[in-house]
Design a protein around this motif. Structure first.
Motif, PDB file in Angstrom:
ATOM      1  N   GLN A 747       0.831  -1.275   0.199  1.00  0.00           N
ATOM      2  CA  GLN A 747       0.153  -0.020  -0.243  1.00  0.00           C
ATOM      3  C   GLN A 747       0.745   1.188   0.059  1.00  0.00           C
ATOM      4  O   GLN A 747       1.842   1.312   0.594  1.00  0.00           O
ATOM      5  CB  GLN A 747      -0.913   0.040   1.159  1.00  0.00           C
ATOM      6  N   ILE A 748       0.492   2.220  -0.701  1.00  0.00           N
ATOM      7  CA  ILE A 748       0.924   3.749  -0.761  1.00  0.00           C
ATOM      8  C   ILE A 748       0.178   4.349   0.064  1.00  0.00           C
ATOM      9  O   ILE A 748      -1.170   4.687  -0.275  1.00  0.00           O
ATOM     10  CB  ILE A 748       1.259   4.155  -2.067  1.00  0.00           C
ATOM     11  N   SER A 749       0.519   5.317   1.039  1.00  0.00           N
ATOM     12  CA  SER A 749      -0.276   5.977   1.864  1.00  0.00           C
ATOM     13  C   SER A 749      -0.165   7.493   1.772  1.00  0.00           C
ATOM     14  O   SER A 749      -0.887   8.266   2.368  1.00  0.00           O
ATOM     15  CB  SER A 749       0.297   6.012   3.534  1.00  0.00           C
ATOM     16  N   ASN A 750       0.514   7.814   0.587  1.00  0.00           N
ATOM     17  CA  ASN A 750       0.409   9.328   0.272  1.00  0.00           C
ATOM     18  C   ASN A 750      -0.972   9.775  -0.311  1.00  0.00           C
ATOM     19  O   ASN A 750      -1.791   8.841  -0.926  1.00  0.00           O
ATOM     20  CB  ASN A 750       1.426   9.548  -0.799  1.00  0.00           C
ATOM     21  N   THR A 751      -1.287  10.942  -0.221  1.00  0.00           N
ATOM     22  CA  THR A 751      -2.530  11.437  -0.517  1.00  0.00           C
ATOM     23  C   THR A 751      -2.888  11.143  -2.074  1.00  0.00           C
ATOM     24  O   THR A 751      -3.959  10.699  -2.488  1.00  0.00           O
ATOM     25  CB  THR A 751      -3.003  12.624  -0.062  1.00  0.00           C
ATOM     26  N   ASP A 752      -1.699  11.611  -2.645  1.00  0.00           N
ATOM     27  CA  ASP A 752      -1.551  11.273  -4.341  1.00  0.00           C
ATOM     28  C   ASP A 752      -0.904  10.348  -4.608  1.00  0.00           C
ATOM     29  O   ASP A 752       0.536  10.527  -4.285  1.00  0.00           O
ATOM     30  CB  ASP A 752      -1.223  12.827  -5.029  1.00  0.00           C
ATOM     31  N   ARG A 753      -0.990   9.248  -4.928  1.00  0.00           N
ATOM     32  CA  ARG A 753      -0.160   8.153  -4.837  1.00  0.00           C
ATOM     33  C   ARG A 753       0.544   8.089  -6.244  1.00  0.00           C
ATOM     34  O   ARG A 753       1.560   7.380  -6.405  1.00  0.00           O
ATOM     35  CB  ARG A 753      -1.014   6.839  -4.879  1.00  0.00           C
ATOM     36  N   GLU A 760       9.848  15.282  -0.634  1.00  0.00           N
ATOM     37  CA  GLU A 760       8.697  14.560   0.161  1.00  0.00           C
ATOM     38  C   GLU A 760       9.223  13.094   0.197  1.00  0.00           C
ATOM     39  O   GLU A 760      10.247  12.930  -0.614  1.00  0.00           O
ATOM     40  CB  GLU A 760       7.251  14.811  -0.254  1.00  0.00           C
ATOM     41  N   SER A 761       8.475  12.334   0.624  1.00  0.00           N
ATOM     42  CA  SER A 761       8.652  10.727   0.514  1.00  0.00           C
ATOM     43  C   SER A 761       7.515   9.960   0.058  1.00  0.00           C
ATOM     44  O   SER A 761       6.269  10.318   0.108  1.00  0.00           O
ATOM     45  CB  SER A 761       9.284  10.301   1.815  1.00  0.00           C
ATOM     46  N   LEU A 762       7.723   8.715  -0.681  1.00  0.00           N
ATOM     47  CA  LEU A 762       6.910   7.625  -0.917  1.00  0.00           C
ATOM     48  C   LEU A 762       6.545   6.853   0.219  1.00  0.00           C
ATOM     49  O   LEU A 762       7.604   6.351   0.670  1.00  0.00           O
ATOM     50  CB  LEU A 762       7.224   6.777  -2.188  1.00  0.00           C
ATOM     51  N   GLU A 763       5.372   6.865   0.991  1.00  0.00           N
ATOM     52  CA  GLU A 763       5.194   6.407   2.190  1.00  0.00           C
ATOM     53  C   GLU A 763       4.690   4.749   1.697  1.00  0.00           C
ATOM     54  O   GLU A 763       3.587   4.857   1.179  1.00  0.00           O
ATOM     55  CB  GLU A 763       3.974   7.145   2.996  1.00  0.00           C
ATOM     56  N   LEU A 764       5.286   3.940   2.104  1.00  0.00           N
ATOM     57  CA  LEU A 764       4.975   2.311   2.038  1.00  0.00           C
ATOM     58  C   LEU A 764       4.554   1.525   2.960  1.00  0.00           C
ATOM     59  O   LEU A 764       5.201   1.779   4.102  1.00  0.00           O
ATOM     60  CB  LEU A 764       6.202   1.712   1.229  1.00  0.00           C
ATOM     61  N   SER A 765       3.854   0.612   2.717  1.00  0.00           N
ATOM     62  CA  SER A 765       3.444  -0.297   3.802  1.00  0.00           C
ATOM     63  C   SER A 765       3.434  -2.008   3.154  1.00  0.00           C
ATOM     64  O   SER A 765       2.569  -1.712   1.864  1.00  0.00           O
ATOM     65  CB  SER A 765       2.491  -0.105   4.819  1.00  0.00           C
ATOM     66  N   ALA A 766       3.789  -2.735   3.674  1.00  0.00           N
ATOM     67  CA  ALA A 766       3.721  -4.212   2.968  1.00  0.00           C
ATOM     68  C   ALA A 766       3.200  -5.121   3.869  1.00  0.00           C
ATOM     69  O   ALA A 766       3.532  -5.190   5.034  1.00  0.00           O
ATOM     70  CB  ALA A 766       4.985  -4.438   2.491  1.00  0.00           C
ATOM     71  N   ARG A 767       2.063  -6.026   3.552  1.00  0.00           N
ATOM     72  CA  ARG A 767       1.704  -6.972   4.498  1.00  0.00           C
ATOM     73  C   ARG A 767       2.619  -8.531   3.842  1.00  0.00           C
ATOM     74  O   ARG A 767       2.505  -8.598   2.716  1.00  0.00           O
ATOM     75  CB  ARG A 767       0.452  -7.352   4.295  1.00  0.00           C
ATOM     76  N   VAL A 768       3.407  -9.021   4.851  1.00  0.00           N
ATOM     77  CA  VAL A 768       4.377 -10.056   4.365  1.00  0.00           C
ATOM     78  C   VAL A 768       3.858 -11.296   5.134  1.00  0.00           C
ATOM     79  O   VAL A 768       3.893 -11.462   6.502  1.00  0.00           O
ATOM     80  CB  VAL A 768       5.769  -9.586   4.692  1.00  0.00           C
ATOM     81  N   HIS A 769       3.654 -12.211   4.815  1.00  0.00           N
ATOM     82  CA  HIS A 769       3.457 -13.538   5.394  1.00  0.00           C
ATOM     83  C   HIS A 769       4.689 -14.357   5.414  1.00  0.00           C
ATOM     84  O   HIS A 769       5.287 -14.768   4.407  1.00  0.00           O
ATOM     85  CB  HIS A 769       2.288 -14.442   4.808  1.00  0.00           C
ATOM     86  N   LEU A 770       5.166 -14.596   6.795  1.00  0.00           N
ATOM     87  CA  LEU A 770       6.521 -15.260   6.873  1.00  0.00           C
ATOM     88  C   LEU A 770       6.523 -16.643   7.331  1.00  0.00           C
ATOM     89  O   LEU A 770       6.951 -17.564   7.489  1.00  0.00           O
ATOM     90  CB  LEU A 770       7.344 -14.546   8.028  1.00  0.00           C
ATOM     91  N   GLY A 771       5.187 -17.044   7.812  1.00  0.00           N
ATOM     92  CA  GLY A 771       4.839 -18.402   8.166  1.00  0.00           C
ATOM     93  C   GLY A 771       5.741 -18.751   9.556  1.00  0.00           C
ATOM     94  O   GLY A 771       5.914 -18.070  10.512  1.00  0.00           O
ATOM     95  N   GLY A 772       6.755 -19.796   9.035  1.00  0.00           N
ATOM     96  CA  GLY A 772       7.352 -20.256  10.368  1.00  0.00           C
ATOM     97  C   GLY A 772       8.757 -19.515  10.329  1.00  0.00           C
ATOM     98  O   GLY A 772       9.505 -20.058  11.308  1.00  0.00           O
ATOM     99  N   VAL A 773       9.031 -18.578   9.348  1.00  0.00           N
ATOM    100  CA  VAL A 773      10.267 -18.036   9.264  1.00  0.00           C
ATOM    101  C   VAL A 773      10.285 -16.950  10.563  1.00  0.00           C
ATOM    102  O   VAL A 773       9.322 -16.007  10.570  1.00  0.00           O
ATOM    103  CB  VAL A 773      10.488 -17.450   8.075  1.00  0.00           C
ATOM    104  N   ASP A 774      11.171 -16.908  11.278  1.00  0.00           N
ATOM    105  CA  ASP A 774      11.544 -15.719  12.432  1.00  0.00           C
ATOM    106  C   ASP A 774      11.849 -14.572  11.529  1.00  0.00           C
ATOM    107  O   ASP A 774      12.591 -14.558  10.882  1.00  0.00           O
ATOM    108  CB  ASP A 774      12.773 -16.184  13.303  1.00  0.00           C
ATOM    109  N   PRO A 775      10.991 -13.560  12.160  1.00  0.00           N
ATOM    110  CA  PRO A 775      11.201 -12.183  11.443  1.00  0.00           C
ATOM    111  C   PRO A 775      12.553 -11.478  11.488  1.00  0.00           C
ATOM    112  O   PRO A 775      12.881 -10.787  10.596  1.00  0.00           O
ATOM    113  CB  PRO A 775      10.168 -11.193  12.126  1.00  0.00           C
TER     114      PRO A 775
END
Length: 850
Positions: A747-753, A760-775
């Protein structure tokens, strides 16, 4: 008719000359002009007849002559000076290896190469790879590095080249008597030290020969020993000879036999440097030793071994890399897989990209997989190599493929004419102590024009006399007419611009590019006021029909009426001819198909001798060319056909010669000196000499690769290799769990993507599934850069920080990518594994992209 038996009578060396014998057994004399001068004074004719071999020379010297010089006070005074310099060299303490950064190397670096070229009297090399290996060893000695080298000793060396009356190359086998060389058999308890190497169903024995190269030693394996059967005695008969089976046996002997040789000698090497893939089996043998002796499993042993391995690749095309079919590998290494306790197919996969299971077993890929330190030999070759082997790191961006680059160099003192050395000492000071200091070499501006030109012209005249002598000898050998032999005295002219082209005659080096417009060339050769002349030399591999055809074309052109004094081919190219050429020509021609010249080193040898380069922008010249130190042929053509590149480069070559080079050479405002040409000579000396030498190169290897490799090896070897075992187990778990890793949402959280203001900066978020892997064992990154044709140009990486977690193995990662400049940009998110003991970012070759 009586049957005569032959025997040798060898002279007795008078006691005052005993230091000569000591110096003949160390190759220090090959790069020390004062030592060679001593040997030459003994008997100039014998010095030439023995191909400048002081060991053989002392064996053949007349007793009377030795007695005479033993009473010659001037000779004995000079002998003492040289011998004192030799002892001082060996005993010096304020060296890079003892008092500098090299002091960090506590246990030896073991350097493996299939060929070593130190000098023409030791023909254990075929070309550039061997000369580089020899120069590497000489600089390791000068720098006093803790260093040992391993190779094979070939009974027939490479081959002597003879050109017949039609210009056809014939390969003449050498049959060397090793007792005529400055080497000695290694003995233990009065008998030859032998190492045993299993090849197929038998143990093949090799004896070891020791060669002193200044402060370091080279050990050469030789299977021509009575304990072996006739077939196995031929393994070390010939460099690059025989069929694929013979190549396999040679590479087993070099790699596995070399490791066994070090063990037999009691040398506990810490770093293993493979110069090309020929010796890559050494890695398998070292893994086997850890499995058998330390009871490690295969993958734990691999961590220890790979940490200490350095691999240098010199070849920019897949075909130039040795590879073996599956059946042949099973035949020779089926038993080895059992020793390693892994299935044969698993072992075989270490020589493959693992993209196509039908691929053969590549020695280069084996070396890459079993080394944590790998390099190409110029900046451009590094780029080419990373692209060439990207499939070994599937999914990894090409520029992140873990192959670095260290540009080759030459051993300056070996290739610099003594006359230029004296000129530099007079006007600059002790250049050897300041070789790699660029500021020091700026002082070449202080050398007077007349002295610089006179020194060069003396060497040029010596070259021309040498070439005439070689051509005369060849014409006499093939039975040419007395008139043809007399005409030799008219070949070449020291007042004419002289261009050299000498190298291995492989087709990609385009030895006849100059002949693409022969009428235009003839006009240049026969211009009445500004003529030009060319000297060619080089060997083609005996099985390279294309290369031999190029030599024939050059030779035939050189014998055409009207130009026979302007073009000459010198047969039997070796390091002696090379020294004469690089010290005497005005200009060095080099035009391989780009980018097939990994580095090239011949052109580097011109600069210390005041010569200039005319070359395509390939290999080292792409880094060195600055517009004022020589000329660049053609442009940096990307993806053009061979025909197109030939056409462009030939047109550029002629235009440069006609419009720039020839006019500049003959421009003599005072009627005597080519002042503008002299300025280019100075710039060539200043810009090339301090950078493109093996002292700089070996220091780079030491500080960038050897020292980190030694430290990692120490770390992994502690506590019975506990760190290696732990890392191996972690990698195994990571590979098992990695299929669970995926990026499910970005996801990009900037008002104008779509439009981000500069600053300014590109504000990012990512949903990551790691399962059994230690972060803590992954790093989540935004991979971003300028958008270009669906990809990313000039990429950068921003690490995203771990935020919330959902309890089901899914985590949110967030971060900001600065928008510092306007333009079109792109990004992706990726996950890579991380561990404190990893030596490469992509060591596991695991990567997950959004």
């Amino acid at each position: 008719m009586p049957n005569f038996q032959t025997y040798n009578v060898t002279p007795t060396l008078p006691p005052p000359l005993e230091p000569l014998r000591e110096m003949t057994s160390n190759l220090w004399w090959t790069w020390e002009p004062s030592a060679r001068s001593l040997f030459r004074q003994l008997d100039p004719e014998l010095w030439d007849r023995t191909n400048h071999n002081p060991v053989r020379m002392l064996q053949l010297s007349r007793q009377g002559r030795l007695e005479e010089v033993s009473q010659d006070k001037a000779f004995l005074r000079e002998l003492k000076q040289v011998h004192d310099a030799f002892k001082k060299y060996l005993e010096r303490q304020d060296t890079y290896g003892k008092a500098g950064a090299g002091n960090a190397i506590k246990k030896p670096v073991a350097y493996f190469s299939a060929e070593f070229g130190f000098h023409e009297s030791l023909p254990n090399y075929s070309g550039g790879l061997g000369i580089l290996s020899g120069d590497h060893c000489k600089s390791a000695s000068d720098l006093d590095l803790n260093f040992v080298a391993i190779g094979l000793l070939y009974r027939h060396g490479y081959f002597r080249q003879e050109i017949d009356k039609e210009g056809v190359q014939h390969a003449v086998n050498l049959n060397q008597n090793f007792h005529h060389l400055p080497i000695r058999e290694v003995q233990r308890d009065g008998a030859n030290l032998l190492v045993s190497v299993r090849i197929l169903d038998r143990n093949v024995l090799a004896k070891l020969w020791e060669l002193h190269v200044g402060r370091i030693n080279l050990y050469l394996l030789d299977t021509d020993t009575p304990e072996n059967n006739a077939e196995d005695r031929l393994i070390t008969a010939e460099l690059y000879g025989g069929d694929l089976e013979m190549r396999m046996r040679q590479e087993i002997m070099l790699g596995i036999g070399g490791v066994k040789a070090l063990s037999a000698l009691g040398v506990e090497a810490q770093v293993f440097h493979m110069n090309e893939g020929h010796s890559a089996f050494l890695a398998l043998e070292r893994i086997r030793l850890n499995v058998v002796e330390k009871k490690l499993d295969f993958y734990a042993a691999l961590q220890v071994v790979a940490a200490a391995n350095v691999f240098t690749t010199h070849t920019p095309v897949p075909a130039g890399n040795d590879s073996f079919p599956r059946d042949m590998m099973r035949k020779y290494f089926g038993h080895f897989a059992k020793d390693l306790d892994i299935p044969f197919d698993e072992l075989f996969s270490f020589g493959q990209t693992r993209v196509d299971p039908t691929d053969p077993f590549s020695m280069t890929i084996l070396a890459l997989r079993l080394s944590r330190h790998a390099n190409g030999v110029s900046k451009l070759h590094g780029d080419v190599t990373r692209a060439l082997w990207k499939d070994v790191w599937t999914g990894v961006p090409v520029h992140e493929v873990p192959i670095t680059n260290i540009t080759n160099g030459v051993h300056t003192k070996t290739w610099m004419a003594p006359e230029f050395s004296a000129l530099y000492r007079k006007h600059l000071g002790d250049w050897e102590e300041h070789l790699t200091e660029e500021d020091f070499w700026r002082r070449v501006i202080d050398i007077p024009d007349a002295q610089l030109w006179d020194t060069h012209q003396k060497l040029k005249l010596r070259l021309i006399e040498f070439v005439r002598q070689r051509v005369r000898m060849r014409r006499e050998r093939v039975g040419e007419s007395p008139e043809s032999i007399r005409k030799v005295n008219r070949i070449l002219d020291p007042e004419i611009l002289t261009i050299g082209f000498a190298r291995r005659f492989a087709t990609y080096k385009r030895g006849t590019l100059l002949f693409s417009d022969k009428e235009r060339l003839k006009k240049l050769l026969n211009d009445t006021t500004r003529p030009v002349q060319f000297i060619f030399a080089g060997k083609a591999h005996p099985r390279d029909e294309g290369g031999k055809a190029l030599i024939k074309e050059v030779y035939e052109f050189s014998r055409e009426a009207g130009i026979e004094n302007r073009v000459v081919f010198v047969e039997d190219y070796d390091s002696y001819i090379a020294r004469r050429l690089v010290q005497g020509v005005d200009l060095w021609l080099n035009h391989p198909l780009r980018p097939l010249e990994a580095s090239g080193t011949s052109g580097m040898k011109l600069a210390p001798n005041g010569g200039l380069n005319l070359s395509v922008l390939d290999g080292w010249w792409r880094e060195s060319y600055n517009g004022n130190n020589g000329w660049a042929i053609g442009g940096e053509i990307q993806n053009g056909t061979v025909e197109f590149q030939n056409e462009v480069d030939a047109a550029s070559l002629y235009q440069l010669l006609e419009n720039q080079i020839i006019p500049l050479y003959y421009a003599k405002p005072d009627g005597k000196l080519p002042l503008a040409w002299l300025q280019l000579m100075r710039e060539s000396i200043r810009s090339v000499t301090p950078v493109f030498n093996t002292h700089r190169m070996v220091k780079e290897y030491t500080e960038r690769l050897y020292i980190p490799a030694a430290k990692s090896y120490e770390d992994f070897s502690r506590d019975n290799c506990a760190g290696a075992t732990q890392l191996s187990q972690w990698k195994s778990k990571m590979r098992k769990d990695w299929p669970q890793v995926r990026i499910s949402d970005v996801q990009i959280s900037n008002t104008d993507r779509q439009n981000i203001p500069v600053g300014e900066s590109l504000e990012l978020s990512a949903r990551v599934h790691l399962g059994g892997v230690d972060p803590k064992h992954v790093r989540v990154e935004a991979y971003h850069g300028e958008s270009e044709n669906g990809g990313i140009k000039n990429p950068a990486v921003t690490v995203l920080k771990e935020g919330n977690q959902n309890g089901d193995g899914t985590y949110i990662y967030q971060g900001s990518v600065p928008a510092s400049e306007s333009g079109a940009y792109g990004f992706s998110v990726r996950v890579v594994p991380t561990h404190p003991h990893l030596m490469q970012t992509h060591e596991l070759r695991l990567i997950a992209w959004s």
